[in-house]
Every structure is written in structure tokens, then in C-alpha cells.
Design a protein around this motif. Structure first.
Motif, short mmCIF file in Angstrom:
data_model
loop_
_atom_site.label_atom_id
_atom_site.label_comp_id
_atom_site.label_asym_id
_atom_site.label_seq_id
_atom_site.Cartn_x
_atom_site.Cartn_y
_atom_site.Cartn_z
N ASP A 240 -60.86 12.21 38.70
CA ASP A 240 -60.10 11.05 38.76
C ASP A 240 -58.59 11.63 38.00
OD1 ASP A 240 -61.59 9.57 39.96
OD2 ASP A 240 -62.55 8.46 38.32
N ALA A 241 -58.70 12.33 36.80
CA ALA A 241 -57.41 12.66 36.09
C ALA A 241 -56.73 13.49 36.84
CB ALA A 241 -58.26 13.35 34.49
N ILE A 242 -57.15 14.64 37.48
CA ILE A 242 -56.74 15.57 38.37
C ILE A 242 -55.95 14.73 39.59
CG2 ILE A 242 -56.69 17.38 39.85
CD1 ILE A 242 -58.78 18.52 38.03
N ALA A 243 -56.59 13.72 40.21
CA ALA A 243 -56.12 13.20 41.42
C ALA A 243 -54.97 12.14 41.35
CB ALA A 243 -57.37 12.38 42.05
N GLU A 244 -55.00 11.70 39.95
CA GLU A 244 -53.88 10.98 39.25
C GLU A 244 -52.48 11.78 38.96
OE1 GLU A 244 -52.89 7.58 35.66
OE2 GLU A 244 -55.12 8.24 36.17
N ALA A 245 -52.89 13.16 38.36
CA ALA A 245 -51.62 14.08 37.95
C ALA A 245 -51.19 14.58 38.76
CB ALA A 245 -52.25 14.65 36.99
N CYS A 246 -51.81 15.06 40.01
CA CYS A 246 -51.26 15.90 41.05
C CYS A 246 -50.21 15.07 41.71
CB CYS A 246 -52.23 16.52 41.75
SG CYS A 246 -52.93 15.29 42.96
N THR A 255 -51.90 17.67 54.51
CA THR A 255 -51.54 16.64 54.09
C THR A 255 -51.57 16.45 52.64
OG1 THR A 255 -53.07 15.10 54.46
CG2 THR A 255 -51.50 15.49 56.14
N ALA A 256 -50.56 15.43 51.90
CA ALA A 256 -50.85 15.15 50.54
C ALA A 256 -52.30 14.24 50.42
CB ALA A 256 -49.71 14.16 50.20
N GLU A 257 -52.69 13.45 51.11
CA GLU A 257 -53.87 12.98 51.06
C GLU A 257 -54.92 13.86 51.09
OE1 GLU A 257 -56.60 9.42 53.47
OE2 GLU A 257 -54.51 10.03 54.16
N TYR A 258 -55.02 14.82 51.98
CA TYR A 258 -56.00 15.92 52.12
C TYR A 258 -55.94 16.60 50.66
CZ TYR A 258 -58.81 19.79 53.50
OH TYR A 258 -59.74 20.98 53.38
N HIS A 261 -57.77 14.75 48.01
CA HIS A 261 -59.00 14.67 48.29
C HIS A 261 -59.83 16.08 47.97
CE1 HIS A 261 -63.01 13.79 49.89
NE2 HIS A 261 -62.78 15.09 50.63
N ALA A 262 -59.09 17.15 48.15
CA ALA A 262 -59.87 18.51 48.15
C ALA A 262 -59.91 18.88 46.86
CB ALA A 262 -58.80 19.63 48.78
N LEU A 263 -58.92 18.15 45.91
CA LEU A 263 -58.85 18.45 44.53
C LEU A 263 -60.06 17.92 43.83
CD1 LEU A 263 -55.12 18.86 43.48
CD2 LEU A 263 -56.75 20.69 43.38
#
Length: 276
Positions: A240-246, A255-258, A261-263
Motif C-alpha cells: 500500500d505504501a508503494i502504491a501510494e508513493a509512486c 498504463t499508470a494503473e497497470y 497494480h504491478a508494483l
């Protein structure tokens, strides 16, 4: 300059400056800061072949022995800028800096790894550069030098954006220093195939037992490689921390969404690999 040779490049109009010692290279850099440094040439020659760059001079660093050396000094590993990815993917680096060794194995083809160097990958400052996540997660420092002296720049502060760095016009990247692993490490990346691809996104995870923290650095999800640090007791919060920070973007590779999700997936798998 003793030992320095200058010759025209037969394939272009560029003059090739060939120093044989580091001090000669630094004086040449100061005298002609617009000369493009070249060692492996795996990035620069592609740009020249496609007409994206046409330097008036090339600073050939292949004959500077100081750049090809490496040594361990207690808890630190010091890599000369000319150390190749083919070297880094093997022992003893697999034990000392596992995430960097794993990343080295994913760089291009064997031919590219035989030529490509850690210094060139660093100096290019691509957020998709495979060495960047392990270096930033590993708290590496980039060693730069000029005729004015040497200095070290934290890896997280070196890249200012795609192909932009904190390097002064008269400086060269001469090495990289990073702590030897004190815990588990890993590197993962996502691409349209398993080899010879620019990453859609990538991630290096480092367990630092001395600091009791987990660090994850992610590439191709922002203008520079990002870093998330958490106490080991909060490692479960990492996805969650990485998804929020990236800050990924949409482009031809994904795409940004992909990417976000991949991260999440990569960070979950990396944590499982390193913590279980």
C-alpha cells in the motif's frame, strides 16, 4: 597530458580522446566538458546511431584502469564505474549485494552485459535503469570526481529526472559504494517478455537488520526511482505504501494503473521471498 591520445573517429566526425589514467581523464573532462564519456557505449552508441546525439568529441574511458577495479572495505563494497554487469551477475557479488547481482542478470543480452557498466547505467539517469532500484534501496553513494576533487552523492539525490543528474559539467562518475547485505535482498521487474526488455516497472527490496527496517525502491513509476522505508514490524504495509508513493504515467509500455497494480504484486512477492 602524459599518455593521452587523440584521434578522429573513423565512423563519425567526433574526435576520440583516450586517457590512460584517471588524472588524465579528469583533466580531459575539464578541458572539454562537452566531450561525451564512453566506456561500454551501450546507451550512447544507440543514440548516436539513431541521430539523437552527435558529440563533437568522445572521452574514451576504456583504458583507465582505476575505473575497472572493485574492493570490499569491511561493511562497504566499492565498485569502479567500469565494472560490467557480466561481472556483477556472478560471485562474489551474488552474496555481497544480491539485489544488484539479480538486477545485473536482467540487463539486456549477454553481449550487452559484457559491455555495459555500472557507471554508464548510473550516469544515464533513466528511471527504467535496472541498477537504480538496488542502489537506492541499498543506500548506495555515487562517487564523482573532477580536477577540483572527489565527492560522494547519495544515490537517491543523484538523479534529478530522466537523463538529468547532479553531476557538474567537469565531473565524471568514477564509482559506486554501497553497504554489503545484512539481510535478504531481491530484485524483480515486469516486462513484455523475460529478457532483453526495458522494464514496465521494477522493484528492489532490502531487509536491513542493522537498522531494523525494510526498504523498497521502484523504477519506471515516476521521473526518478522512488524509495519507501518502513520498520520491519510494518513490512506488511509495504504494498500500500508503494502504491501510494509512486507516480507512474501512461506510455507505450504500460498504463499508470497497470504499473501501480504491478508494483503491489511485486512488493508482495518480494516481501514473501525475503521475510519467509
Amino acid at each position: 597530458m602524459s599518455g593521452l591520445s587523440v584521434s578522429p573517429d573513423q565512423a563519425s566526425t567526433a574526435v576520440v580522446i583516450t586517457p590512460h589514467r584517471l588524472d588524465e581523464a579528469l583533466r580531459a573532462r575539464a578541458a572539454q566538458p562537452d566531450a561525451a564519456p564512453i566506456q561500454g557505449g551501450t546507451d550512447l552508441m544507440v543514440e548516436m546511431n539513431f541521430g539523437r546525439r552527435d558529440p563533437a568529441a568522445l572521452l574514451d574511458l576504456t583504458r583507465v584502469p582505476e575505473l575497472t577495479r572493485w574492493r570490499r572495505e569491511g561493511p562497504l563494497l566499492r565498485l569502479g564505474a567500469g565494472v560490467t554487469f557480466a561481472q556483477l551477475e556472478r560471485s562474489p557479488f551474488l552474496d555481497m549485494v544480491p539485489a544488484l547481482a539479480q538486477a545485473a542478470r536482467t540487463v539486456g543480452s549477454p553481449q550487452i552485459r559484457n559491455r555495459g557498466t555500472i557507471g554508464g547505467n548510473v550516469a544515464t539517469c533513466s528511471p527504467a535503469g535496472d541498477s537504480w532500484p538496488p542502489l537506492i534501496a541499498g543506500l548506495a553513494e555515487i562517487e564523482v570526481a573532477s580536477v577540483r576533487g572527489h565527492r560522494s552523492i547519495p544515490a537517491a539525490e543523484f538523479a534529478l529526472g530522466p537523463k538529468r543528474s547532479a553531476l557538474a559539467a567537469d565531473e565524471l562518475v568514477v564509482g559506486v559504494s554501497l553497504p554489503v547485505a545484512t539481510g535478504a535482498q531481491t530484485f524483480m521487474k515486469v516486462g513484455p517478455r523475460n529478457a532483453m526488455v526495458i522494464s514496465v516497472t521494477s522493484l528492489a527490496l532490502v531487509i536491513d537488520t542493522h537498522r531494523a527496517e525494510v526498504r523498497a525502491a521502484y523504477g519506471s513509476a515516476g521521473p526518478v526511482v522512488g524509495l519507501v522505508r518502513l520498520p520491519l514490524s510494518e513490512a506488511h504495509l509495504l504494498p500500500d505504501a508503494i502504491a501510494e508513493a509512486c507516480a507512474p504515467i501512461d506510455d507505450v509500455r504500460g498504463t499508470a494503473e497497470y504499473r501501480r497494480h504491478a508494483l503491489r504484486v511485486l512488493s508482495t512477492r518480494a516481501a514473501e521471498r525475503c521475510l519467509t
